[in-house]
Design a protein around this motif. Structure first.
Motif, PDB file in Angstrom:
ATOM      1  N   ALA A 100      33.672  27.935  33.075  1.00 22.91           N
ATOM      2  CA  ALA A 100      34.859  28.479  33.728  1.00 22.91           C
ATOM      3  C   ALA A 100      35.209  29.856  33.168  1.00 22.91           C
ATOM      4  O   ALA A 100      35.630  30.758  33.914  1.00 22.91           O
ATOM      5  CB  ALA A 100      36.029  27.517  33.546  1.00 22.91           C
ATOM      6  N   LEU A 101      35.029  30.038  31.858  1.00 25.08           N
ATOM      7  CA  LEU A 101      35.293  31.348  31.262  1.00 25.08           C
ATOM      8  C   LEU A 101      34.341  32.414  31.802  1.00 25.08           C
ATOM      9  O   LEU A 101      34.755  33.540  32.104  1.00 25.08           O
ATOM     10  CB  LEU A 101      35.172  31.264  29.740  1.00 25.08           C
ATOM     11  N   TYR A 102      33.059  32.065  31.938  1.00 27.90           N
ATOM     12  CA  TYR A 102      32.103  33.014  32.518  1.00 27.90           C
ATOM     13  C   TYR A 102      32.526  33.407  33.934  1.00 27.90           C
ATOM     14  O   TYR A 102      32.424  34.580  34.322  1.00 27.90           O
ATOM     15  CB  TYR A 102      30.699  32.408  32.549  1.00 27.90           C
ATOM     16  N   CYS A 103      33.003  32.439  34.714  1.00 27.88           N
ATOM     17  CA  CYS A 103      33.469  32.738  36.071  1.00 27.88           C
ATOM     18  C   CYS A 103      34.622  33.733  36.033  1.00 27.88           C
ATOM     19  O   CYS A 103      34.672  34.676  36.831  1.00 27.88           O
ATOM     20  CB  CYS A 103      33.907  31.448  36.771  1.00 27.88           C
ATOM     21  N   GLY A 104      35.557  33.531  35.107  1.00 27.92           N
ATOM     22  CA  GLY A 104      36.680  34.446  34.983  1.00 27.92           C
ATOM     23  C   GLY A 104      36.238  35.845  34.607  1.00 27.92           C
ATOM     24  O   GLY A 104      36.730  36.840  35.164  1.00 27.92           O
ATOM     25  N   ILE A 105      35.318  35.946  33.667  1.00 27.59           N
ATOM     26  CA  ILE A 105      34.829  37.252  33.217  1.00 27.59           C
ATOM     27  C   ILE A 105      34.128  37.998  34.344  1.00 27.59           C
ATOM     28  O   ILE A 105      34.371  39.198  34.571  1.00 27.59           O
ATOM     29  CB  ILE A 105      33.882  37.076  32.011  1.00 27.59           C
ATOM     30  N   VAL A 106      33.252  37.308  35.068  1.00 25.85           N
ATOM     31  CA  VAL A 106      32.517  37.939  36.173  1.00 25.85           C
ATOM     32  C   VAL A 106      33.484  38.392  37.264  1.00 25.85           C
ATOM     33  O   VAL A 106      33.335  39.485  37.836  1.00 25.85           O
ATOM     34  CB  VAL A 106      31.465  36.961  36.744  1.00 25.85           C
ATOM     35  N   ALA A 107      34.494  37.570  37.549  1.00 22.63           N
ATOM     36  CA  ALA A 107      35.467  37.932  38.583  1.00 22.63           C
ATOM     37  C   ALA A 107      36.223  39.202  38.198  1.00 22.63           C
ATOM     38  O   ALA A 107      36.395  40.115  39.024  1.00 22.63           O
ATOM     39  CB  ALA A 107      36.440  36.784  38.818  1.00 22.63           C
ATOM     40  N   VAL A 108      36.673  39.294  36.950  1.00 20.08           N
ATOM     41  CA  VAL A 108      37.415  40.477  36.507  1.00 20.08           C
ATOM     42  C   VAL A 108      36.530  41.721  36.556  1.00 20.08           C
ATOM     43  O   VAL A 108      36.949  42.781  37.060  1.00 20.08           O
ATOM     44  CB  VAL A 108      37.961  40.279  35.076  1.00 20.08           C
ATOM     45  N   ALA A 109      35.307  41.615  36.033  1.00 16.63           N
ATOM     46  CA  ALA A 109      34.402  42.774  36.019  1.00 16.63           C
ATOM     47  C   ALA A 109      34.077  43.245  37.432  1.00 16.63           C
ATOM     48  O   ALA A 109      34.072  44.451  37.722  1.00 16.63           O
ATOM     49  CB  ALA A 109      33.127  42.420  35.263  1.00 16.63           C
ATOM     50  N   THR A 110      33.821  42.307  38.336  1.00 15.63           N
ATOM     51  CA  THR A 110      33.530  42.665  39.719  1.00 15.63           C
ATOM     52  C   THR A 110      34.739  43.333  40.370  1.00 15.63           C
ATOM     53  O   THR A 110      34.607  44.326  41.105  1.00 15.63           O
ATOM     54  CB  THR A 110      33.134  41.417  40.529  1.00 15.63           C
ATOM     55  N   GLY A 111      35.920  42.800  40.097  1.00 17.67           N
ATOM     56  CA  GLY A 111      37.135  43.400  40.640  1.00 17.67           C
ATOM     57  C   GLY A 111      37.363  44.822  40.144  1.00 17.67           C
ATOM     58  O   GLY A 111      37.777  45.700  40.909  1.00 17.67           O
ATOM     59  N   LEU A 112      37.080  45.062  38.881  1.00 12.77           N
ATOM     60  CA  LEU A 112      37.222  46.411  38.331  1.00 12.77           C
ATOM     61  C   LEU A 112      36.296  47.398  39.043  1.00 12.77           C
ATOM     62  O   LEU A 112      36.702  48.525  39.380  1.00 12.77           O
ATOM     63  CB  LEU A 112      36.916  46.399  36.834  1.00 12.77           C
ATOM     64  N   LEU A 113      35.075  46.988  39.272  1.00 13.94           N
ATOM     65  CA  LEU A 113      34.123  47.865  39.960  1.00 13.94           C
ATOM     66  C   LEU A 113      34.552  48.138  41.400  1.00 13.94           C
ATOM     67  O   LEU A 113      34.449  49.269  41.887  1.00 13.94           O
ATOM     68  CB  LEU A 113      32.729  47.241  39.926  1.00 13.94           C
ATOM     69  N   LEU A 114      35.034  47.105  42.096  1.00 15.55           N
ATOM     70  CA  LEU A 114      35.498  47.293  43.469  1.00 15.55           C
ATOM     71  C   LEU A 114      36.677  48.256  43.533  1.00 15.55           C
ATOM     72  O   LEU A 114      36.794  49.050  44.472  1.00 15.55           O
ATOM     73  CB  LEU A 114      35.917  45.942  44.064  1.00 15.55           C
ATOM     74  N   SER A 115      37.542  48.204  42.543  1.00 21.14           N
ATOM     75  CA  SER A 115      38.757  49.015  42.567  1.00 21.14           C
ATOM     76  C   SER A 115      38.498  50.506  42.412  1.00 21.14           C
ATOM     77  O   SER A 115      39.405  51.322  42.608  1.00 21.14           O
ATOM     78  CB  SER A 115      39.720  48.548  41.470  1.00 21.14           C
ATOM     79  N   LEU A 116      37.277  50.883  42.074  1.00 21.53           N
ATOM     80  CA  LEU A 116      36.944  52.299  41.918  1.00 21.53           C
ATOM     81  C   LEU A 116      36.924  53.044  43.248  1.00 21.53           C
ATOM     82  O   LEU A 116      37.106  54.258  43.288  1.00 21.53           O
ATOM     83  CB  LEU A 116      35.580  52.447  41.234  1.00 21.53           C
ATOM     84  N   ALA A 117      36.693  52.328  44.344  1.00 19.15           N
ATOM     85  CA  ALA A 117      36.616  52.971  45.659  1.00 19.15           C
ATOM     86  C   ALA A 117      37.974  53.495  46.088  1.00 19.15           C
ATOM     87  O   ALA A 117      39.014  52.876  45.813  1.00 19.15           O
ATOM     88  CB  ALA A 117      36.078  51.985  46.695  1.00 19.15           C
ATOM     89  N   ASP A 118      37.985  54.633  46.774  1.00 20.98           N
ATOM     90  CA  ASP A 118      39.229  55.204  47.287  1.00 20.98           C
ATOM     91  C   ASP A 118      39.557  54.581  48.642  1.00 20.98           C
ATOM     92  O   ASP A 118      39.748  55.271  49.652  1.00 20.98           O
ATOM     93  CB  ASP A 118      39.109  56.727  47.409  1.00 20.98           C
ATOM     94  N   SER A 119      39.608  53.278  48.653  1.00 23.78           N
ATOM     95  CA  SER A 119      39.922  52.511  49.854  1.00 23.78           C
ATOM     96  C   SER A 119      40.933  51.446  49.467  1.00 23.78           C
ATOM     97  O   SER A 119      40.720  50.698  48.511  1.00 23.78           O
ATOM     98  CB  SER A 119      38.650  51.852  50.409  1.00 23.78           C
ATOM     99  N   ILE A 120      42.031  51.371  50.213  1.00 22.27           N
ATOM    100  CA  ILE A 120      43.065  50.405  49.874  1.00 22.27           C
ATOM    101  C   ILE A 120      42.543  48.979  50.015  1.00 22.27           C
ATOM    102  O   ILE A 120      42.928  48.085  49.246  1.00 22.27           O
ATOM    103  CB  ILE A 120      44.325  50.619  50.746  1.00 22.27           C
ATOM    104  N   ALA A 121      41.638  48.756  50.963  1.00 19.69           N
ATOM    105  CA  ALA A 121      41.062  47.418  51.140  1.00 19.69           C
ATOM    106  C   ALA A 121      40.228  47.038  49.916  1.00 19.69           C
ATOM    107  O   ALA A 121      40.297  45.897  49.430  1.00 19.69           O
ATOM    108  CB  ALA A 121      40.203  47.370  52.403  1.00 19.69           C
ATOM    109  N   ALA A 122      39.436  47.986  49.409  1.00  9.99           N
ATOM    110  CA  ALA A 122      38.613  47.714  48.226  1.00  9.99           C
ATOM    111  C   ALA A 122      39.486  47.502  46.998  1.00  9.99           C
ATOM    112  O   ALA A 122      39.204  46.619  46.169  1.00  9.99           O
ATOM    113  CB  ALA A 122      37.633  48.869  48.000  1.00  9.99           C
ATOM    114  N   VAL A 123      40.539  48.278  46.866  1.00  8.55           N
ATOM    115  CA  VAL A 123      41.444  48.114  45.725  1.00  8.55           C
ATOM    116  C   VAL A 123      42.108  46.739  45.766  1.00  8.55           C
ATOM    117  O   VAL A 123      42.207  46.046  44.740  1.00  8.55           O
ATOM    118  CB  VAL A 123      42.508  49.231  45.713  1.00  8.55           C
ATOM    119  N   LEU A 124      42.557  46.333  46.940  1.00  9.60           N
ATOM    120  CA  LEU A 124      43.185  45.023  47.076  1.00  9.60           C
ATOM    121  C   LEU A 124      42.207  43.899  46.752  1.00  9.60           C
ATOM    122  O   LEU A 124      42.552  42.937  46.056  1.00  9.60           O
ATOM    123  CB  LEU A 124      43.730  44.848  48.489  1.00  9.60           C
ATOM    124  N   ALA A 125      40.976  44.017  47.269  1.00  4.92           N
ATOM    125  CA  ALA A 125      39.964  43.000  46.967  1.00  4.92           C
ATOM    126  C   ALA A 125      39.692  42.957  45.471  1.00  4.92           C
ATOM    127  O   ALA A 125      39.532  41.875  44.875  1.00  4.92           O
ATOM    128  CB  ALA A 125      38.679  43.295  47.743  1.00  4.92           C
TER     129      ALA A 125
END
Length: 418
Positions: A302-327
């Motif tokens: 479960a901890l690995y799942c949490g870590i992967v989710a946070v890291a993936t979210g950080l990468l998605l948030s780099l896009a200058d798109s409000i949809a990507a930031v929200l995701a």
């Protein structure tokens, strides 16, 4: 070894009586306890992060930098972290419920004074004092649940308590943003203070009397021995570090988020930025579901799942798109609350004695992570924008993955030896 003169039937009756004092799902007392802690958790996080969604407005009104404004959040969590251990000791002497009641009521009353701060110095001072007052709830809530709730329901109970935390954190930002857009940040803080006072009253009215708490004298020597024992436990140390790392990323992201979304290319108004914090509902759901995830994948899975989710979210948030930031925010929030629920629940399960102190140590590390993460994240954003803040977050999640991997290998070595 049992007394040979005690009949087996008597021993069984005693054990059954002890078991019957625990709160079971479905009972009225269980529902009251969960609702009471849900209300108190909501009040705590309405207040704890009340200024976080208002930082751009505070910066503009008081003419301070993002790093300076972020002190209204980081110093609050720092005050909470400093007070956690002494308050947890008080709860061992005077009881969990009284300490929680005093904490949530006094913090709400301070919250009513915060909007009248004439400058940043007074605002930070009041917020720091508020953090000290708030320490009474997180320092004792998990110990209360571990003592009062049936063992088979403890994971779900803690998940629901953390869900109340996430609801309070979400409501704090959403309500503050909407009110501030039309009435200013001071009125927004006043509204949050009133709502928190209502939650405090609900806690006092709902919380059932503790049935399994045994008061103990406050002995500095005994406390030192308890803390030393916890710190020497390798599993507890890893859990403390994980809580700190998860919270450092979460605190960084949500401290800087308002500045990014109110600036180009988004240029969103305060009210709309506040509504984006509705993604906290994902945290409510993921906290409540954390127990099921642990049952399916194990704690480290479960901890690995949490870590992967946070890291993936950080990468998605780099896009200058409000949809990507929200995701990205959805993934960061879900991953954080999963990691926090798993780690905090494991602390209560691992500590067989001095549970309040074990939880206090975890939360001290957790809120230190928030204080440092929020300040470092704001400084990184000021120097290098959102990519710099994201890079800090990814580095912290890499460290969390390393801690979890070490724990996995240590468990395998222990299993091989046994």
């Amino acid at each position: 070894m049992p007394d040979v003169d005690t009949p087996a039937s008597a021993r069984t009756t005693t054990a059954d009586a002890a078991t019957e004092t625990k709160l079971l799902p479905g009972s009225a007392a269980y529902r009251r306890a969960i609702l009471a802690l849900f209300a108190a958790g909501t009040a705590t996080f309405l207040l704890l992060y009340s200024t976080q969604g208002l930082l751009p407005a505070i910066s503009t009104d008081l003419a301070v930098s993002p790093a300076q404004a972020s002190l209204t959040v980081s110093m609050t969590t720092a005050g909470l972290a400093i007070a956690l251990i002494p308050v947890s000791a008080l709860s061992e002497r005077y009881g969990r419920t009284p300490v929680m009641a005093v904490a949530v009521v006094s913090a709400a009353l301070i919250g009513l004074a915060v909007p009248f701060s004439p400058n940043l110095t007074v605002l930070v001072a009041l917020r720091t004092l508020q953090g000290v007052a708030l320490a009474g709830l997180p320092a004792t809530a998990m110990a209360y649940l571990a003592e009062e709730v049936s063992k088979k329901a403890i994971a779900s109970a803690i998940g629901l308590y953390v869900a109340g935390n996430s609801l309070g954190g979400m409501s704090s930002r959403v309500i503050a943003g909407l009110v501030a857009q039309f009435a200013g940040w001071r009125v927004a803080l006043g509204v949050l203070g009133v709502l928190s006072l209502g939650c405090a009253v609900a806690f006092i009215l709902l919380a059932p009397k503790a049935r399994n708490f045994t008061p103990s004298p406050i002995s500095p020597r005994a406390l030192l021995a308890t803390f030393t024992g916890h710190v020497r436990n390798p599993l507890l140390l890893r859990l403390y570090l994980l809580g700190m790392l998860f919270m450092a990323v979460f605190g960084s992201v949500y401290t800087v988020l308002g500045y990014r979304l109110t600036a180009a290319p988004f240029d969103l108004p305060d009210g709309l930025v506040g509504s984006i914090f509705l993604v906290y509902l994902v945290g409510t759901a993921s906290s409540a579901a954390a127990g099921k995830l642990v049952a399916r994948l194990g704690r480290r899975g479960a901890l690995y799942c949490g870590i992967v989710a946070v890291a993936t979210g950080l990468l998605l948030s780099l896009a200058d798109s409000i949809a990507a930031v929200l995701a990205g925010l959805v993934l960061i929030t879900a991953g954080f609350f999963t990691g926090h629920s798993v780690a905090s629940g494991a602390v209560s399960h691992t500590a067989t004695s001095g549970r309040a102190q074990a939880s206090a140590l975890y939360l001290t590390a957790y809120y230190i992570g928030n204080s440092v993460g929020g300040t470092v994240g704001a400084a990184a954003y000021h120097d290098g924008g959102w990519p710099a803040a994201t890079a800090v977050g990814l580095a912290v999640m890499a460290a969390a993955a390393g801690v979890t991997l070490y724990g996995t290998r240590a468990a395998r070595r222990a299993a091989a030896v046994s």
